[in-house]
Motif scaffolding. Structure first.
Motif, mmCIF file in Angstrom:
data_model
loop_
_atom_site.group_PDB
_atom_site.id
_atom_site.type_symbol
_atom_site.label_atom_id
_atom_site.label_comp_id
_atom_site.label_asym_id
_atom_site.label_seq_id
_atom_site.Cartn_x
_atom_site.Cartn_y
_atom_site.Cartn_z
ATOM 1 N N MET A 136 0.767 -1.209 0.207
ATOM 2 C CA MET A 136 -0.180 -0.416 -0.134
ATOM 3 C C MET A 136 0.676 1.418 0.035
ATOM 4 O O MET A 136 2.060 1.497 0.687
ATOM 5 C CB MET A 136 -1.393 -0.018 0.882
ATOM 6 N N LYS A 137 0.307 2.064 -0.642
ATOM 7 C CA LYS A 137 1.020 3.713 -0.493
ATOM 8 C C LYS A 137 0.910 4.515 -0.282
ATOM 9 O O LYS A 137 -0.657 4.444 0.149
ATOM 10 C CB LYS A 137 1.018 3.999 -2.698
ATOM 11 N N ILE A 138 1.439 4.319 1.352
ATOM 12 C CA ILE A 138 1.077 5.495 2.322
ATOM 13 C C ILE A 138 1.869 6.805 2.991
ATOM 14 O O ILE A 138 3.273 6.676 2.377
ATOM 15 C CB ILE A 138 1.562 4.886 3.051
ATOM 16 N N ILE A 162 -8.121 8.631 5.127
ATOM 17 C CA ILE A 162 -6.838 9.506 5.857
ATOM 18 C C ILE A 162 -6.843 9.067 7.530
ATOM 19 O O ILE A 162 -8.164 8.763 8.305
ATOM 20 C CB ILE A 162 -7.324 11.317 6.453
ATOM 21 N N LEU A 163 -5.953 9.242 8.311
ATOM 22 C CA LEU A 163 -5.955 8.704 9.427
ATOM 23 C C LEU A 163 -5.866 9.749 10.394
ATOM 24 O O LEU A 163 -4.599 10.813 10.076
ATOM 25 C CB LEU A 163 -5.039 7.475 10.092
ATOM 26 N N ALA A 186 -1.999 8.705 -2.634
ATOM 27 C CA ALA A 186 -1.580 7.407 -1.989
ATOM 28 C C ALA A 186 -2.642 7.017 -1.282
ATOM 29 O O ALA A 186 -3.960 7.837 -1.979
ATOM 30 C CB ALA A 186 -0.959 8.088 -0.790
ATOM 31 N N ASP A 187 -2.579 5.833 -1.460
ATOM 32 C CA ASP A 187 -4.067 4.671 -0.676
ATOM 33 C C ASP A 187 -4.209 5.421 0.239
ATOM 34 O O ASP A 187 -5.475 5.082 0.257
ATOM 35 C CB ASP A 187 -3.343 3.173 -0.955
ATOM 36 N N LYS A 188 -3.173 5.677 1.272
ATOM 37 C CA LYS A 188 -3.643 6.040 2.610
ATOM 38 C C LYS A 188 -2.864 7.354 2.616
ATOM 39 O O LYS A 188 -2.066 7.164 2.500
ATOM 40 C CB LYS A 188 -3.471 5.432 4.137
ATOM 41 N N TYR A 189 -3.795 8.067 3.567
ATOM 42 C CA TYR A 189 -2.612 9.430 4.603
ATOM 43 C C TYR A 189 -2.703 9.996 5.607
ATOM 44 O O TYR A 189 -3.816 9.316 6.460
ATOM 45 C CB TYR A 189 -2.937 11.016 3.663
ATOM 46 N N ILE A 190 -2.073 9.668 6.224
ATOM 47 C CA ILE A 190 -1.533 10.251 8.247
ATOM 48 C C ILE A 190 -1.109 11.212 8.641
ATOM 49 O O ILE A 190 0.242 11.986 8.114
ATOM 50 C CB ILE A 190 -0.333 8.932 8.391
ATOM 51 N N LEU A 191 -2.045 12.121 8.950
ATOM 52 C CA LEU A 191 -2.061 13.284 9.306
ATOM 53 C C LEU A 191 -1.035 13.407 10.969
ATOM 54 O O LEU A 191 -1.861 12.742 11.948
ATOM 55 C CB LEU A 191 -3.460 13.627 9.782
ATOM 56 N N GLU A 249 -13.485 10.576 0.104
ATOM 57 C CA GLU A 249 -11.771 10.280 0.283
ATOM 58 C C GLU A 249 -11.333 11.389 -0.307
ATOM 59 O O GLU A 249 -11.620 12.167 -0.788
ATOM 60 C CB GLU A 249 -12.139 9.379 -0.909
ATOM 61 N N ILE A 250 -9.541 11.549 0.032
ATOM 62 C CA ILE A 250 -8.738 12.118 -0.099
ATOM 63 C C ILE A 250 -8.402 11.433 -1.364
ATOM 64 O O ILE A 250 -8.138 10.607 -1.980
ATOM 65 C CB ILE A 250 -7.637 12.195 1.639
#
Length: 416
Positions: free
Chosen positions: A1-3, A374-375, A246-251, A233-234
């Motif tokens: 997964m691209k993060i 996004i988390l 990305a597949d997931k974004y972490i703030l 979704e972002i």
């Protein structure tokens, strides 16, 4: 997964590390020229696993009201028309009750003790020095009222799994000889044996090298300008130089998190409380703390970092103003001389100010929000260093669809 991890402070770097180790393709991005250049740069250096008292208590509220407008008090608050500040204060006031304090204590303590376990687990991979000491932490208390308040909180935390010791005057001096000159002024002394200390900035620099070895793409000197969405979704992050998908974004942007998320209608209950720190070279080791000490009255901490004394504390409602004010620095220099009268010259200091991302209940925002990809990993206030490892592990477990070892609802934004 691209993060894509947004923010390369302590929490961002550690989150990126755990995700890359899990087999993901991680990119981390930050406006600063390198890792740990904001709140992680010069904090109090305490890993306060057993410090779990929320700011939002009736006692804190009463003290804060007495401190309004007084420059020499731990909290500096000048009433203004800032709507962000007043919105935060209203929520803070709603948490100033016994039920919220008990619940907040349990949540903060759980996160702290879990962080200690996670750091112990990953330590075998940390091939760098960051002045890590496991010597506990001492609290010096100068009034009977503060002693009784601290004892009450310590007993509550003990029921929840914490540990504490009450030291006699002789025991205090044996552990911290530098306090012998003011022992007669100290009403009581507590010790948290599980607490530790370490240099957060050195940790960031060391972790950055590990990220490079692991293949994490590290992007510095690039400012995030826009966050775009489509429905729930972002879709992409736009910087001043490029666009990232990305597949997931972490703030993990700390106090700057709400400035970004307001673009997508996600209002985070975070206010930037400005804190200060000093770093002094220790020229007379016998007259300086051996480890970490908290002066409960002044809310200032003193930590020995391998020959350097780190002094940190105070809180100031100043919005996003990061200017260093001379009278706050002078106040902290005076506290060094007050608590360690034989320390020596305190005029040669490196001073710093940063914005602590504070929530109204003192509990961070970790986990999911109304956007699916996004988390949140932000809002840690003064305990960012302490809660780094547990927060990063929670995010990694969510992404990897593994069992999380703490109740997620405790840290979810939905509680607001």
């Amino acid at each position: 997964m691209k993060i894509l991890v947004l923010g390369a402070g302590l929490i961002g770097c550690t989150t990126a590390y755990l995700l890359q180790k899990s087999g993901h393709q991680v990119t981390i991005i930050d406006k600063q020229p390198g890792p740990g250049e904001k709140c992680s740069y010069s904090n109090g250096a305490q890993l306060s696993y057993c410090h779990a008292e929320p700011w939002s208590s009736f006692d804190t509220l009463m003290k804060a009201l007495k401190w309004i407008g007084k420059k020499d008090k731990p909290l500096l608050w000048k009433p203004s028309l800032d709507p962000m500040m007043w919105g935060w204060i209203v929520r803070f006031l709603s948490k100033c009750n016994a039920h919220s304090v008990k619940g907040g204590t349990e949540k903060i303590l759980k996160l702290g003790l879990y962080s200690r376990d996670v750091l112990k687990e990953i330590s075998r991979d940390l091939d760098f020095d960051f002045d890590h000491q496991k010597l506990g932490k001492i609290f010096i208390i100068k009034t009977e009222q503060e002693y009784n308040e601290h004892l009450k909180q310590s007993r509550l935390q003990e029921i929840m799994g914490s540990r504490y010791e009450i030291l006699s005057r002789d025991e205090m001096i044996e552990r911290e000889p530098s306090l012998k000159h003011i022992a007669h002024k100290i009403y009581g002394c507590f010790r948290d044996p599980l607490d530790e200390s370490a240099d957060a900035y050195k940790f960031c620099l060391g972790m950055d090298k590990i990220l490079e070895k692991l293949g994490v793409k590290r992007i510095y000197n690039e400012e995030i300008k826009e966050i775009k969405k489509l429905k729930n979704e972002i879709t992409e992050i736009v910087t001043d130089k490029d666009t990232y998908i990305a597949d997931k974004y972490i703030l993990c942007l700390g106090a700057y998190s709400p400035l970004l998320t307001k673009q997508i209608g996600l209002k985070l209950p975070i206010y930037p409380l400005k804190g200060y720190s000093l770093t002094l070279n220790i020229k007379n080791p016998e007259e300086a703390p051996k480890t970490s000490i908290t002066d409960v009255t002044s809310k200032v901490v003193f930590t020995n970092l391998n020959g350097r004394l780190r002094v940190a504390g105070t809180a100031e409602f100043a919005g996003y103003n990061e200017d260093i004010t001379d009278y706050r620095i002078k106040m902290m220099q005076d506290l060094v001389q007050e608590n360690f009268p034989m320390f020596g010259d305190v005029s040669e200091v490196t001073s710093y100010a940063c914005l602590r991302p504070s929530t109204p209940d003192g509990v961070p925002l970790i986990g999911k929000c109304k956007y699916d990809n996004i988390l949140l990993n932000t809002g840690h206030g003064t305990l960012g260093w302490t809660q780094t490892f547990s927060s990063a592990k929670i995010i990694a477990d969510i992404v990897n669809d593994e069992q999380v070892k703490v109740p997620l609802e405790w840290y979810n934004i939905e509680r607001f």
